[in-house]
Design an enzyme around this catalytic site. Structure first.
Site, PDB file in Angstrom:
ATOM      1  N   ASP A 163      -3.447  -1.317  -6.856  1.00 13.17           N
ATOM      2  CA  ASP A 163      -4.003  -1.765  -5.586  1.00 13.17           C
ATOM      3  C   ASP A 163      -5.428  -2.296  -5.762  1.00 13.17           C
ATOM      4  O   ASP A 163      -6.407  -1.562  -5.658  1.00 13.17           O
ATOM      5  CB  ASP A 163      -3.967  -0.569  -4.616  1.00 13.17           C
TER       6      ASP A 163
ATOM      7  N   ARG B  92       0.858  -1.191   0.000  1.00 10.42           N
ATOM      8  CA  ARG B  92       0.000   0.000   0.000  1.00 10.42           C
ATOM      9  C   ARG B  92       0.896   1.244   0.000  1.00 10.42           C
ATOM     10  O   ARG B  92       0.914   2.011   0.956  1.00 10.42           O
ATOM     11  CB  ARG B  92      -0.882   0.010   1.214  1.00 10.42           C
TER      12      ARG B  92
HETATM   13  P1  NAD Z   1      -9.050  -3.292   5.983  1.00 14.82           P
HETATM   14  O1  NAD Z   1     -10.025  -3.818   4.978  1.00 14.82           O
HETATM   15  O2  NAD Z   1      -7.940  -4.169   6.441  1.00 14.82           O
HETATM   16  O3  NAD Z   1      -9.903  -2.865   7.295  1.00 14.82           O
HETATM   17  C1  NAD Z   1     -11.031  -2.022   7.193  1.00 14.82           C
HETATM   18  C2  NAD Z   1     -11.042  -1.049   8.349  1.00 14.82           C
HETATM   19  O4  NAD Z   1     -11.356  -1.733   9.570  1.00 14.82           O
HETATM   20  C3  NAD Z   1      -9.718  -0.329   8.598  1.00 14.82           C
HETATM   21  O5  NAD Z   1      -9.906   1.054   8.451  1.00 14.82           O
HETATM   22  C4  NAD Z   1      -9.362  -0.717  10.029  1.00 14.82           C
HETATM   23  O6  NAD Z   1      -8.701   0.324  10.734  1.00 14.82           O
HETATM   24  C5  NAD Z   1     -10.719  -1.020  10.611  1.00 14.82           C
HETATM   25  N1  NAD Z   1     -10.709  -1.806  11.846  1.00 14.82           N
HETATM   26  C6  NAD Z   1      -9.933  -2.867  12.190  1.00 14.82           C
HETATM   27  N2  NAD Z   1     -10.219  -3.292  13.432  1.00 14.82           N
HETATM   28  C7  NAD Z   1     -11.205  -2.489  13.896  1.00 14.82           C
HETATM   29  C8  NAD Z   1     -11.922  -2.422  15.122  1.00 14.82           C
HETATM   30  N3  NAD Z   1     -11.676  -3.271  16.103  1.00 14.82           N
HETATM   31  N4  NAD Z   1     -12.850  -1.454  15.251  1.00 14.82           N
HETATM   32  C9  NAD Z   1     -13.101  -0.590  14.245  1.00 14.82           C
HETATM   33  N5  NAD Z   1     -12.469  -0.593  13.077  1.00 14.82           N
HETATM   34  C10 NAD Z   1     -11.522  -1.542  12.907  1.00 14.82           C
HETATM   35  O7  NAD Z   1      -8.443  -1.905   5.572  1.00 14.82           O
HETATM   36  P2  NAD Z   1      -8.284  -1.238   4.130  1.00 14.82           P
HETATM   37  O8  NAD Z   1      -9.526  -0.524   3.826  1.00 14.82           O
HETATM   38  O9  NAD Z   1      -7.822  -2.268   3.153  1.00 14.82           O
HETATM   39  O10 NAD Z   1      -7.114  -0.192   4.364  1.00 14.82           O
HETATM   40  C11 NAD Z   1      -6.582   0.139   5.609  1.00 14.82           C
HETATM   41  C12 NAD Z   1      -5.559   1.223   5.457  1.00 14.82           C
HETATM   42  O11 NAD Z   1      -4.507   0.840   4.574  1.00 14.82           O
HETATM   43  C13 NAD Z   1      -6.015   2.524   4.825  1.00 14.82           C
HETATM   44  O12 NAD Z   1      -6.886   3.291   5.449  1.00 14.82           O
HETATM   45  C14 NAD Z   1      -4.660   3.158   4.590  1.00 14.82           C
HETATM   46  O13 NAD Z   1      -4.082   3.624   5.756  1.00 14.82           O
HETATM   47  C15 NAD Z   1      -3.946   2.003   4.040  1.00 14.82           C
HETATM   48  N6  NAD Z   1      -4.056   2.079   2.574  1.00 14.82           N
HETATM   49  C16 NAD Z   1      -3.064   2.718   1.896  1.00 14.82           C
HETATM   50  C17 NAD Z   1      -3.138   2.816   0.507  1.00 14.82           C
HETATM   51  C18 NAD Z   1      -2.039   3.474  -0.265  1.00 14.82           C
HETATM   52  O14 NAD Z   1      -1.306   4.262   0.278  1.00 14.82           O
HETATM   53  N7  NAD Z   1      -1.889   3.131  -1.517  1.00 14.82           N
HETATM   54  C19 NAD Z   1      -4.215   2.276  -0.181  1.00 14.82           C
HETATM   55  C20 NAD Z   1      -5.227   1.652   0.540  1.00 14.82           C
HETATM   56  C21 NAD Z   1      -5.120   1.550   1.903  1.00 14.82           C
END
Ligand code: NAD
Length: 386
Positions: free
Chosen positions: A135, A127
């Site tokens: 992605d 990421r």
């Molecule tokens: P994910 O699908 O792994 O999780 C979804 C969400 O669930 C996350 O926001 C996480 O914080 C939340 N979560 C986990 N446990 C929890 C709890 N106990 N209570 C409440 N919420 C909880 O996450 P995702 O959507 O794939 O992405 C997560 C992060 O990865 C992004 O927000 C970002 O920081 C990073 N990301 C970076 C890029 C990039 O830079 N290219 C792209 C996508 C995501």
């Protein structure tokens, strides 16, 4: 160099790895593209569209799988109805790029290594900003977040927007989104566009501003521990933090017409956030869409692929949401694959340069070895137990 795209065989999977537009970009670069006949049919891309884009339509399965340099897929290879495993149809030395679920299905990585397939997992694309256009977790999660809200809106017995009509004024629906990652943020944006009043919660405090910028209210909980792991993902929190979270969200769940849960911790069971007690306190007619249903569920009582009704509250556990919007989900996934392939191709050949972070992180198997340390560890544990 020849790239092959098979028809997806997983039940209910309607996406296809390349769409005609991406095919024409590859063929213009001198790359040959073979598409299995009917591969795009469930996503409304015809054989004729692919042919127009410069692809060869292939009817012979053995020829398609057995004579390519690179095979692009959506779902991890699996056993076919005729008993053969898709991996066994590939020649050794081929590069496979697909979702592979390496942490959930390490046996597949073992099988790929045994067959000397170089496999890149779309789940493992780092990421980092350089890899944003590759992605696929993000692109498919946005589709899921959007779809989850539409499912909730269709199932809800109430309007989402505020309506002022001759027949009276209708207040807007209250939507609570738990987990504000990529899917959650898209769910917030979609629910706001439909006119709902939206609240959101996430254990990563950094998302507060993003939530607010979409016009939703952020529910704050001070967990007093580090909730962010490497790569910006959430980490699994302590029992104390879990209880604190549950207490803090209980009132918001109770007052919501719709709760959409998206919380995930990579490689772990999804955290249980909405308890049966909280569901019992919800209003009859309320809807919970648990997007983590396949990973064990964020809501107690949800069943993956089923609707469960508890005291008038409908718990929906959708599976494979991106497949239900196959045109745009395929378009976005194909763009992710195109960018990755273009990144890997040098002088018309696909080269795996392990000095490059994207290649190094995404490559699960190469030259007969499982390269990913955690997957190797899981395979070793299975070998010890077995
Ligand atoms: P994910 O699908 O792994 O999780 C979804 C969400 O669930 C996350 O926001 C996480 O914080 C939340 N979560 C986990 N446990 C929890 C709890 N106990 N209570 C409440 N919420 C909880 O996450 P995702 O959507 O794939 O992405 C997560 C992060 O990865 C992004 O927000 C970002 O920081 C990073 N990301 C970076 C890029 C990039 O830079 N290219 C792209 C996508 C995501």
């Amino acid at each position: 160099m020849r790239i092959a795209v098979p028809r997806e065989i997983e039940m209910g999977e309607r996406r296809v790895a390349l769409i005609p537009d991406t095919v024409s970009r590859l063929t213009k670069q001198g790359i040959e593209v073979w598409i299995e006949a009917g591969a795009g049919e469930a996503a409304y891309f015809s054989n004729a569209d692919y042919e127009k884009a410069g692809a060869t339509i292939v009817f012979d399965l053995e020829a398609l799988w057995g004579s390519c340099d690179v095979l692009l897929k959506v779902k991890p290879p699996q056993r076919r109805e005729d008993g053969r495993h898709e991996v066994d149809l590939l020649q050794s030395g081929v590069t496979l790029i697909s979702f592979l679920d390496p942490l959930g299905n390490p046996e597949l990585a073992g099988r790929l290594a045994d067959r000397h397939i170089s496999a890149l997992s779309m789940e493992l694309i780092p990421r980092i900003s350089r890899a944003q256009s590759m992605d696929a977790l993000s692109s498919q999660a946005s589709v899921s977040g959007y779809q989850a809200v539409l499912i909730a809106a269709a199932a809800s017995p109430k309007f989402f927007p505020m309506l002022t009509t001759a027949a009276g004024t209708i207040p807007p629906a209250k939507v609570f989104v738990i987990g504000a990652g990529v899917a959650g943020l898209q769910a917030i944006a979609t629910a706001r566009r439909l006119g709902a009043v939206v609240e959101a919660f996430d254990i990563r405090p950094a998302v507060k501003e993003e939530v607010q910028s979409l016009g939703a209210k952020f529910v704050e909980v001070n967990l007093e521990e580090d909730t962010v792991a490497a790569g910006g993902y959430a980490r699994e929190v302590s029992e104390v933090a879990k209880q604190k979270t549950q207490q803090a969200i209980a009132d918001h769940v109770k007052l919501s017409d719709v709760v959409i849960t998206t919380a995930q911790v990579p490689g772990k069971r999804a955290p249980l956030l909405v308890t049966a007690d909280m569901v019992a306190q919800m209003k009859p007619g309320a809807i919970v869409v648990d997007m983590a249903a396949e990973q064990g569920g964020n809501c107690e009582g949800t069943k993956a692929g089923r609707d469960v009704v508890k005291n008038g509250v409908t718990l929906i556990g959708p599976t494979n949401l991106p497949s239900s919007m196959p045109v745009h989900a395929s378009q976005m996934y194909a763009k992710n694959l195109l960018t990755l392939v273009q990144h890997l191709v040098k002088n018309g050949e696909l080269l795996l340069n392990f000095e490059d972070e994207i290649t190094r992180e995404a490559c699960v198997t190469h030259a007969g070895e499982v390269r990913h340390p955690r997957v190797r560890e899981l395979l070793n544990q299975m070998a010890t137990v077995g």
